[in-house]
Enzyme design. Sequence first.
Site, PDB file in Angstrom:
ATOM      1  N   LYS A  83       0.852  -1.191   0.000  1.00 34.28           N
ATOM      2  CA  LYS A  83       0.000   0.000   0.000  1.00 34.28           C
ATOM      3  C   LYS A  83       0.887   1.239   0.000  1.00 34.28           C
ATOM      4  O   LYS A  83       1.765   1.393   0.862  1.00 34.28           O
ATOM      5  CB  LYS A  83      -0.824  -0.030   1.278  1.00 34.28           C
ATOM      6  CG  LYS A  83      -2.257   0.371   1.135  1.00 34.28           C
ATOM      7  CD  LYS A  83      -2.858   0.300   2.534  1.00 34.28           C
ATOM      8  CE  LYS A  83      -4.310   0.456   2.526  1.00 34.28           C
ATOM      9  NZ  LYS A  83      -4.826   0.676   3.875  1.00 34.28           N
TER      10      LYS A  83
HETATM   11  C1  E4P Z   1      -8.172   1.024   4.478  1.00 33.96           C
HETATM   12  O1  E4P Z   1      -7.518   0.657   3.521  1.00 33.96           O
HETATM   13  C2  E4P Z   1      -8.107   2.394   5.018  1.00 33.96           C
HETATM   14  O2  E4P Z   1      -6.847   2.657   5.526  1.00 33.96           O
HETATM   15  C3  E4P Z   1      -9.188   2.561   6.046  1.00 33.96           C
HETATM   16  O3  E4P Z   1     -10.415   2.091   5.525  1.00 33.96           O
HETATM   17  C4  E4P Z   1      -9.321   3.996   6.540  1.00 33.96           C
HETATM   18  O4  E4P Z   1     -10.470   4.122   7.356  1.00 33.96           O
HETATM   19  P1  E4P Z   1     -10.742   5.396   8.294  1.00 33.96           P
HETATM   20  O5  E4P Z   1     -10.891   6.592   7.407  1.00 33.96           O
HETATM   21  O6  E4P Z   1     -12.003   5.068   9.018  1.00 33.96           O
HETATM   22  O7  E4P Z   1      -9.542   5.512   9.185  1.00 33.96           O
END
Ligand code: E4P
Length: 221
Positions: A83
Amino acid sequence: MKIFLDTANREMIERWIPTGIIDGVTTNPSLLSKEGKDTRQVLLDICEMVPGDVSIEVVKKDPVDVYKQSKEIAALADNVVVKIPFAFEYLPVIAKLTQEGVRINVTLIFSLLQALMVAKLGVTYISPFIGRLDDIDVNGLDLIHKLVHMVEQYSFASQILAASIRHVMHLHESVLAGVDVATVPPKLLDQLMSHPLTLDGIRKFDDDWKKLGKQELLGAK
Ligand code: E4P
């Protein structure tokens, strides 16, 4: 359509994997920071527990270091997806890594054009953040609809991974929009499991069955 668990918590993953509905896991530095210091071991355990893709985010900042760390992350296990946050300076890194066959999930996507740029680079997943757009009074689900349309229109290979899903309607609308993947916090999945009409229905069937007295459903052979 795939459902990923949005967590780095081993107990939660252990709880959900046997249901058979989980196709992968997404982690991020915030989720990992809740799981203690030995992040390498946490990540190795998750990769072993999960049958599908596990997204692991880089924490380095300099593009040269991001490239190096991406290679290290990718070498952790076969089901790892690296990522990387969207940024101008990371585009050449992402381009190089995809050419080398490293699977990339570009995270922190907040606009159609950011998504277009990384779709052109052949990344595996594009992660638009619904909840964080809603937080600033911008409709996050509008972006989801646009990205699904854009990827279909130009036949890009990238998959749209709906992220920052905070409540049931975010998930409901993502499904209707036709996302490839939705990553869902375990707490939200738990909420989806109980429906008052299902619970009432089970209770009624039980009550009616008990009216027969003590009896085996299929009788004696
Ligand atoms: C997943 O890949 C993301 O990092 C995550 O869904 C972020 O979620 P949040 O905005 O609730 O922290």
